[in-house]
Design a protein around this motif. Structure first.
Motif, PDB file in Angstrom:
ATOM      1  N   ASP A 137       0.827  -1.204   0.000  1.00  0.00           N
ATOM      2  CA  ASP A 137       0.000   0.000   0.000  1.00  0.00           C
ATOM      3  C   ASP A 137       0.866   1.261   0.000  1.00  0.00           C
ATOM      4  N   GLN A 138       2.061   1.135   0.569  1.00  0.00           N
ATOM      5  CA  GLN A 138       3.009   2.250   0.628  1.00  0.00           C
ATOM      6  C   GLN A 138       3.764   2.397  -0.696  1.00  0.00           C
ATOM      7  N   GLY A 139       3.620   1.417  -1.586  1.00  0.00           N
ATOM      8  CA  GLY A 139       4.327   1.447  -2.863  1.00  0.00           C
ATOM      9  C   GLY A 139       5.642   0.697  -2.848  1.00  0.00           C
ATOM     10  N   ASN A 140       5.961   0.049  -1.718  1.00  0.00           N
ATOM     11  CA  ASN A 140       7.203  -0.715  -1.603  1.00  0.00           C
ATOM     12  C   ASN A 140       6.930  -2.157  -2.041  1.00  0.00           C
ATOM     13  N   TYR A 141       6.750  -2.354  -3.337  1.00  0.00           N
ATOM     14  CA  TYR A 141       6.351  -3.653  -3.867  1.00  0.00           C
ATOM     15  C   TYR A 141       7.440  -4.710  -3.730  1.00  0.00           C
ATOM     16  N   GLU A 142       8.692  -4.310  -3.891  1.00  0.00           N
ATOM     17  CA  GLU A 142       9.786  -5.286  -3.865  1.00  0.00           C
ATOM     18  C   GLU A 142       9.886  -5.970  -2.502  1.00  0.00           C
ATOM     19  N   ASP A 143       9.884  -5.182  -1.424  1.00  0.00           N
ATOM     20  CA  ASP A 143       9.949  -5.769  -0.078  1.00  0.00           C
ATOM     21  C   ASP A 143       8.677  -6.550   0.242  1.00  0.00           C
ATOM     22  N   ALA A 144       7.529  -6.053  -0.266  1.00  0.00           N
ATOM     23  CA  ALA A 144       6.269  -6.761  -0.039  1.00  0.00           C
ATOM     24  C   ALA A 144       6.320  -8.146  -0.674  1.00  0.00           C
ATOM     25  N   ALA A 145       6.830  -8.234  -1.906  1.00  0.00           N
ATOM     26  CA  ALA A 145       6.921  -9.523  -2.597  1.00  0.00           C
ATOM     27  C   ALA A 145       7.796 -10.488  -1.816  1.00  0.00           C
ATOM     28  N   GLY A 146       8.896  -9.975  -1.247  1.00  0.00           N
ATOM     29  CA  GLY A 146       9.779 -10.820  -0.446  1.00  0.00           C
ATOM     30  C   GLY A 146       9.086 -11.383   0.782  1.00  0.00           C
ATOM     31  N   LEU A 147       8.282 -10.556   1.451  1.00  0.00           N
ATOM     32  CA  LEU A 147       7.580 -11.006   2.654  1.00  0.00           C
ATOM     33  C   LEU A 147       6.480 -12.014   2.325  1.00  0.00           C
ATOM     34  N   TYR A 148       5.792 -11.829   1.187  1.00  0.00           N
ATOM     35  CA  TYR A 148       4.791 -12.820   0.781  1.00  0.00           C
ATOM     36  C   TYR A 148       5.474 -14.166   0.534  1.00  0.00           C
ATOM     37  N   GLY A 149       6.673 -14.112  -0.058  1.00  0.00           N
ATOM     38  CA  GLY A 149       7.433 -15.338  -0.277  1.00  0.00           C
ATOM     39  C   GLY A 149       7.789 -16.017   1.042  1.00  0.00           C
ATOM     40  N   GLU A 150       8.211 -15.232   2.040  1.00  0.00           N
ATOM     41  CA  GLU A 150       8.514 -15.780   3.365  1.00  0.00           C
ATOM     42  C   GLU A 150       7.271 -16.408   3.998  1.00  0.00           C
ATOM     43  N   SER A 151       6.144 -15.744   3.857  1.00  0.00           N
ATOM     44  CA  SER A 151       4.890 -16.256   4.422  1.00  0.00           C
ATOM     45  C   SER A 151       4.545 -17.617   3.821  1.00  0.00           C
ATOM     46  N   PHE A 152       4.756 -17.739   2.509  1.00  0.00           N
ATOM     47  CA  PHE A 152       4.490 -19.019   1.849  1.00  0.00           C
ATOM     48  C   PHE A 152       5.460 -20.092   2.330  1.00  0.00           C
ATOM     49  N   ASP A 153       6.730 -19.741   2.447  1.00  0.00           N
ATOM     50  CA  ASP A 153       7.735 -20.710   2.892  1.00  0.00           C
ATOM     51  C   ASP A 153       7.413 -21.247   4.286  1.00  0.00           C
ATOM     52  N   ILE A 154       6.892 -20.380   5.160  1.00  0.00           N
ATOM     53  CA  ILE A 154       6.573 -20.785   6.526  1.00  0.00           C
ATOM     54  C   ILE A 154       5.319 -21.644   6.588  1.00  0.00           C
ATOM     55  N   SER A 155       4.295 -21.239   5.840  1.00  0.00           N
ATOM     56  CA  SER A 155       2.974 -21.853   5.987  1.00  0.00           C
ATOM     57  C   SER A 155       2.580 -22.821   4.874  1.00  0.00           C
ATOM     58  N   GLY A 156       3.138 -22.634   3.688  1.00  0.00           N
ATOM     59  CA  GLY A 156       2.709 -23.430   2.541  1.00  0.00           C
ATOM     60  C   GLY A 156       1.374 -22.990   1.969  1.00  0.00           C
ATOM     61  N   ASP A 157       0.846 -21.871   2.447  1.00  0.00           N
ATOM     62  CA  ASP A 157      -0.446 -21.356   1.978  1.00  0.00           C
ATOM     63  C   ASP A 157      -0.256 -20.651   0.631  1.00  0.00           C
ATOM     64  N   GLU A 158      -0.878 -21.202  -0.410  1.00  0.00           N
ATOM     65  CA  GLU A 158      -0.659 -20.668  -1.759  1.00  0.00           C
ATOM     66  C   GLU A 158      -1.312 -19.310  -1.989  1.00  0.00           C
ATOM     67  N   SER A 159      -2.201 -18.893  -1.091  1.00  0.00           N
ATOM     68  CA  SER A 159      -2.788 -17.559  -1.244  1.00  0.00           C
ATOM     69  C   SER A 159      -1.709 -16.483  -1.129  1.00  0.00           C
ATOM     70  N   TYR A 160      -0.626 -16.790  -0.407  1.00  0.00           N
ATOM     71  CA  TYR A 160       0.469 -15.819  -0.306  1.00  0.00           C
ATOM     72  C   TYR A 160       1.225 -15.713  -1.633  1.00  0.00           C
ATOM     73  N   LEU A 161       1.271 -16.809  -2.388  1.00  0.00           N
ATOM     74  CA  LEU A 161       1.862 -16.742  -3.730  1.00  0.00           C
ATOM     75  C   LEU A 161       1.001 -15.875  -4.642  1.00  0.00           C
ATOM     76  N   LEU A 162      -0.310 -15.997  -4.466  1.00  0.00           N
ATOM     77  CA  LEU A 162      -1.229 -15.174  -5.244  1.00  0.00           C
ATOM     78  C   LEU A 162      -0.955 -13.696  -4.994  1.00  0.00           C
ATOM     79  N   MET A 163      -0.750 -13.329  -3.725  1.00  0.00           N
ATOM     80  CA  MET A 163      -0.473 -11.937  -3.379  1.00  0.00           C
ATOM     81  C   MET A 163       0.890 -11.498  -3.903  1.00  0.00           C
ATOM     82  N   LYS A 164       1.851 -12.412  -3.853  1.00  0.00           N
ATOM     83  CA  LYS A 164       3.183 -12.072  -4.381  1.00  0.00           C
ATOM     84  C   LYS A 164       3.089 -11.775  -5.878  1.00  0.00           C
ATOM     85  N   GLY A 165       2.343 -12.616  -6.603  1.00  0.00           N
ATOM     86  CA  GLY A 165       2.169 -12.368  -8.029  1.00  0.00           C
ATOM     87  C   GLY A 165       1.470 -11.055  -8.298  1.00  0.00           C
TER      88      GLY A 165
END
Length: 365
Positions: A282-310
């Motif tokens: 929301d702040q426009g920091n897409y690069e760091d946001a994409a990295g955190l969505y990737g971390e969320s997926f790695d921890i949980s395996g929830d593919e909705s976080y991949l959807l958000m990363k995309g």
């Protein structure tokens, strides 16, 4: 001075989109929400604008649903391009929330006759520009002034809260009766904390299912989360729900502080990391946001976080990266529900050709 009339496709969007106070601003959209194009309006439809005009300001905007006027912006800035103030909100029409007027549904104004008599045809668009020189302009402006008082609150500070401290005290009393003894201070705080978190969960579920009725739901979520933070210091959930509400309201700095407190208490919480990613996006920091969505997926395996990363990769212009992330999603129903068709993307976006074109332009430039 011209006026713009915009047709609403679904009245359910009114309180959570066109008339939602996002940090002092409301955002309308003059193209279909089912489309993803960058253009929201052809500004050359205004007499004073050309194909080179990017925006026009001080324009009243009237919103109609089923031939009835349901609200308006007394003045707004209209952009050619669609902006994404947050991951859940988009628009090319921006007004201060103090200039947004939403009528009670029983006060919506039938306007089909006025539009028909003056030949105001929308054709294949969701909007129609009405110039002040056109017959009927003054009649429409007079209608808006006459019905101004039949409104519902749009601004965050005016929206009513549903938080009821009496319910918290009743929950505490019930817990005390069940225990059969006078509760200690810690036990009392635990009981009150549990009740507030229960309310937060209910409101958050409503939010995630797009079932919120107005900004009042989000305001109430924030206030119950505040109470949970008070009663449950040392626990992450209150901070998490407060950050969720603050993200929806556009209070990005406050949200990042709240999610920061939650991460100190629960550093490996996938949902908390994803919420921080939302705020950064929301702040426009897409690069760091994409990295955190990737971390969320790695921890949980929830593919909705991949959807958000995309999603954020797409917003930052990395279409190739978004496509690769979407291909990692095994749950095809998740992609379908999000309106993502990989075959269509392959057809519309020849990624290698696009990369080659960029490189060619770079060399020749």
């Amino acid at each position: 001075m011209a006026m713009m009339a915009v047709r609403i496709e679904d009245p359910m969007t009114l309180k959570m989109n066109e008339f939602f106070d996002y940090h002092g601003r409301c955002y309308g959209l003059s193209r279909s929400r089912s489309k993803t194009g960058a253009d929201g309006a052809q500004l050359e439809d205004f007499y004073e604008c050309t194909v080179l005009t990017d925006w026009v300001e001080d324009v009243p905007v009237v919103f109609l649903y089923d031939h009835r006027i349901c609200g308006w912006y007394t003045t707004a800035k209209i952009y050619r391009r669609v902006f994404h103030p947050s991951l859940f909100l988009e628009g090319n029409i921006c007004a201060r929330s103090t200039d947004a007027v939403l009528l009670r549904e029983d006060a919506w104004i039938l306007a089909d006759r006025l539009f028909e008599e003056n030949g105001w045809d929308f054709k294949d668009k969701l909007y129609r520009v009405i110039e002040d020189e056109e017959e009927g302009y003054e009649a429409l402006a007079a209608i808006l002034k006459r019905h101004y008082e039949k409104t519902v609150p749009v601004r965050y500070d005016l929206a009513p809260s549903m938080l009821n401290k009496g319910d918290i005290h009743r929950a505490l009393a019930a817990r005390q009766r069940q225990s059969g003894h006078r509760l200690s201070t810690k036990e009392a705080y635990d009981a009150q904390y549990a009740f507030c978190i229960e309310q937060c969960m209910t409101l958050a579920s409503r939010l995630m299912e797009d079932a919120c009725e107005s900004i009042s739901d989000i305001k109430t979520l924030r206030e119950y989360a505040d109470m949970a933070v008070t009663f449950g210091r040392g626990r992450a959930d209150g901070y998490y729900y407060r950050a969720m509400a603050e993200e929806q309201l556009g209070f990005i700095r406050e949200g990042l502080k709240s999610v920061g407190h939650a991460l100190k208490l629960e550093p490996d919480g996938a949902d908390i990391l994803a919420l921080k990613a939302n705020l950064l996006a929301d702040q426009g920091n897409y690069e760091d946001a994409a990295g955190l969505y990737g971390e969320s997926f790695d921890i949980s395996g929830d593919e909705s976080y991949l959807l958000m990363k995309g999603r954020v990769l797409f917003l930052m212009g990395n279409v190739d990266g978004a496509y690769k992330v979407y291909r990692m999603i095994k749950d095809k129903q998740l992609l379908e529900a999000a309106g993502i068709n990989l075959k269509d993307m392959e057809h519309k976006w020849p990624f290698v050709a696009i990369r080659g074109l960029k490189n060619l332009l770079k060399k020749n430039g």
